[in-house]
Design a protein around this motif. Structure first.
Motif, short mmCIF file in Angstrom:
data_model
loop_
_atom_site.label_atom_id
_atom_site.label_comp_id
_atom_site.label_asym_id
_atom_site.label_seq_id
_atom_site.Cartn_x
_atom_site.Cartn_y
_atom_site.Cartn_z
N HIS A 8 0.80 -0.92 -0.26
CA HIS A 8 0.17 -0.21 0.01
C HIS A 8 1.16 1.51 0.05
O HIS A 8 1.56 1.83 0.73
CB HIS A 8 -0.83 -0.16 1.25
CG HIS A 8 -1.41 1.12 1.62
ND1 HIS A 8 -3.11 1.63 1.42
CD2 HIS A 8 -1.86 2.63 1.01
CE1 HIS A 8 -4.19 1.81 1.67
NE2 HIS A 8 -3.13 2.81 0.93
N HIS A 10 0.78 4.96 -2.58
CA HIS A 10 0.99 5.50 -4.10
C HIS A 10 1.96 6.35 -4.18
O HIS A 10 2.59 8.06 -3.85
CB HIS A 10 -0.28 7.17 -3.03
CG HIS A 10 -1.71 6.11 -2.38
ND1 HIS A 10 -2.03 5.65 -2.36
CD2 HIS A 10 -1.96 6.35 -1.26
CE1 HIS A 10 -3.08 4.58 -1.94
NE2 HIS A 10 -3.05 5.29 -0.73
N ILE A 31 2.70 -1.91 -4.61
CA ILE A 31 0.44 -2.22 -4.25
C ILE A 31 0.31 -1.16 -4.35
O ILE A 31 0.25 -0.22 -3.34
CB ILE A 31 -0.27 -3.27 -4.32
CG1 ILE A 31 0.40 -4.61 -4.23
CG2 ILE A 31 -1.57 -3.41 -4.84
CD1 ILE A 31 0.06 -5.99 -3.68
N GLU A 32 0.28 -0.31 -5.85
CA GLU A 32 -0.57 1.01 -4.91
C GLU A 32 -2.28 0.84 -5.80
O GLU A 32 -2.40 1.14 -7.06
CB GLU A 32 -0.13 2.52 -6.21
CG GLU A 32 -0.44 3.25 -6.03
CD GLU A 32 0.24 4.75 -7.10
OE1 GLU A 32 0.04 5.49 -6.48
OE2 GLU A 32 1.26 3.67 -7.90
N LEU A 54 -2.81 4.70 -12.71
CA LEU A 54 -1.73 3.53 -12.20
C LEU A 54 -1.85 2.34 -13.10
O LEU A 54 -1.09 1.25 -12.22
CB LEU A 54 -3.69 3.05 -11.88
CG LEU A 54 -3.41 4.17 -10.61
CD1 LEU A 54 -4.36 3.73 -9.39
CD2 LEU A 54 -2.63 4.75 -10.13
N GLU A 58 2.65 4.47 -14.56
CA GLU A 58 3.52 4.47 -12.80
C GLU A 58 3.98 2.91 -12.82
O GLU A 58 5.00 2.55 -12.05
CB GLU A 58 2.32 4.58 -12.34
CG GLU A 58 3.07 4.65 -10.49
CD GLU A 58 4.20 6.40 -10.75
OE1 GLU A 58 5.48 5.87 -10.45
OE2 GLU A 58 3.52 6.94 -11.43
N ARG A 59 3.25 1.90 -14.12
CA ARG A 59 3.78 0.65 -14.15
C ARG A 59 5.36 0.39 -14.71
O ARG A 59 5.98 -0.08 -13.83
CB ARG A 59 2.47 -0.56 -14.36
CG ARG A 59 2.68 -1.96 -14.58
CD ARG A 59 1.73 -2.49 -15.19
NE ARG A 59 1.57 -3.95 -14.97
CZ ARG A 59 1.82 -4.71 -14.09
NH1 ARG A 59 2.49 -4.36 -12.59
NH2 ARG A 59 2.23 -6.13 -14.15
N HIS A 69 5.34 -2.70 -10.11
CA HIS A 69 4.15 -2.65 -9.53
C HIS A 69 2.92 -3.13 -10.06
O HIS A 69 2.66 -3.46 -10.88
CB HIS A 69 4.23 -1.13 -10.68
CG HIS A 69 3.49 0.02 -10.44
ND1 HIS A 69 2.13 -0.16 -10.53
CD2 HIS A 69 2.91 1.52 -9.45
CE1 HIS A 69 0.87 0.83 -10.26
NE2 HIS A 69 2.05 1.59 -9.73
N TYR A 70 1.89 -3.28 -9.11
CA TYR A 70 0.58 -2.93 -9.52
C TYR A 70 0.00 -2.43 -8.77
O TYR A 70 0.06 -1.58 -7.47
CB TYR A 70 0.83 -5.37 -8.87
CG TYR A 70 1.40 -6.08 -8.63
CD1 TYR A 70 0.73 -7.09 -10.19
CD2 TYR A 70 2.80 -5.82 -8.13
CE1 TYR A 70 2.41 -7.62 -10.16
CE2 TYR A 70 3.59 -6.79 -8.83
CZ TYR A 70 3.13 -7.81 -8.92
OH TYR A 70 3.79 -8.74 -10.30
N CYS A 71 -1.57 -2.76 -8.62
CA CYS A 71 -2.43 -1.32 -8.30
C CYS A 71 -3.93 -2.10 -8.06
O CYS A 71 -3.71 -3.11 -8.40
CB CYS A 71 -2.48 -0.53 -9.29
SG CYS A 71 -3.40 -0.69 -10.70
N THR A 72 -4.74 -1.20 -7.46
CA THR A 72 -5.81 -1.85 -7.03
C THR A 72 -7.40 -0.81 -7.87
O THR A 72 -6.36 1.18 -7.27
CB THR A 72 -6.44 -1.87 -5.25
OG1 THR A 72 -5.94 -0.54 -4.57
CG2 THR A 72 -5.13 -2.95 -4.96
#
Length: 303
Positions: A8, A10, A31-32, A54, A58-59, A69-72
């Motif tokens: 987590h 940003h 994870i962002e 995202l 950013e990845r 880089h992963y995100c939700t």
């Protein structure tokens, strides 16, 4: 070299210097979660561009520093109170939930615990079920215990498996109930608020490592993008077993977010060498006169 995951953070708020410091400290994956930007967005197009960042720029930017880089994806609780706009965002979310690197629906939940927040939280729980993704819950800063309990109650009402739900921003007041009910308990190491490293050590001592996750939630505020490695170092210093350190700062995040099918350890163990001559959409992380870093086999550090 120790490996860490910050599940987590940003990163749109952070500089490339932060990326370099993170990788040097052993962070291999991040994870962002989608969140608000400090002031409310007023048009659905700004959400669209943000979500695209995202899963796109950013990845790519993270990869240029050796970090995966992963995100939700989600509508955050603060902006859920703008109902007409929130309804438009809900139409966007299914388009992004299936993108490469999206590992959960989140961060969602409650802020002021309003009727609108409740409505859109429930809708996003149903979206998570539809797309078969874990959920990342933001617990409120005010009335945290009440909001945490309510978040779990509603998740269960919607038939969510607690083993697929990460309840974030826990503290000493909430952790026991979260763990007793079978949810994952995440803790944010954020200066002067939320949770400090010393308190985190005491929680791991008391509860052990099962379903406990450490993160930084570093953003545009006063925060620390290497809070996870620093907390791990303090754990070791205070006698926490190495396996407990590994679980809380690496493996547990991989286990739960790996349920998405999007996050695998080989993503970083077998990542290609850094090549900063690469571009995304014709754009580079470098500026005029900067020398690109290009790794060869001899430059790789074996984990």
């Amino acid at each position: 070299m120790e490996m860490y995951i910050d599940p987590h953070i940003h990163l749109v708020s952070r500089t490339t210097d932060d990326y370099e410091a993170m990788r040097k400290a052993g962070i291999v994956a991040t994870i962002e979660p989608a969140f608000w930007l400090g002031q409310p967005r007023t048009e659905v197009g700004s959400f669209k561009d943000y979500f695209s960042t995202l899963v796109g720029w950013e990845r790519f930017r993270a990869s240029q520093f050796g970090i995966v880089h992963y995100c939700t994806m989600g509508l955050n609780s603060k902006e859920a109170n703008n109902v007409p706009l929130a309804e438009q965002v809900m139409e966007l979310l299914p388009l992004y939930a299936g993108k490469e690197g999206v590992v959960a629906i989140g961060e969602i939940g409650y802020d002021d615990q309003t009727e609108a927040e409740d409505r859109f939280y429930r809708l996003q729980l149903e979206l998570a079920k539809d797309v078969n993704l874990p959920v990342l819950i933001h617990t409120p800063h005010r009335d945290k215990k009440k909001g945490t309990t309510r978040s779990m109650d509603v998740a269960e009402e919607h038939g969510m498996d607690p083993g697929w739900v990460v309840v974030d921003h826990n503290n000493e007041e909430t952790v026991k109930e979260v763990l007793d009910r079978g949810f994952w308990a995440a803790f944010t190491i954020y200066p002067h608020t939320k949770m400090g490293s010393e308190r985190m050590v005491e929680i791991v001592k008391q509860y052990g490592p099962e379903r406990i996750i450490v993160n930084s939630a570093a953003d545009w505020g006063i925060s620390d993008p290497i809070a996870v490695p620093k907390t791990a170092a303090l754990m070791r210093k205070m006698g926490i077993p190495e396996e407990h350190v590994r679980l809380t700062t690496y493996q547990n995040a991989l286990t739960v977010f790996g349920l998405s099918g999007q996050m695998h350890e080989d993503d970083w163990l077998k990542a290609p060498p850094i090549d900063q001559t690469k571009k995304l959409g014709g754009n580079s992380i470098l500026r005029g006169g900067q020398v690109p870093r290009v790794e060869g086999p001899a430059d790789r550090v074996e984990n």
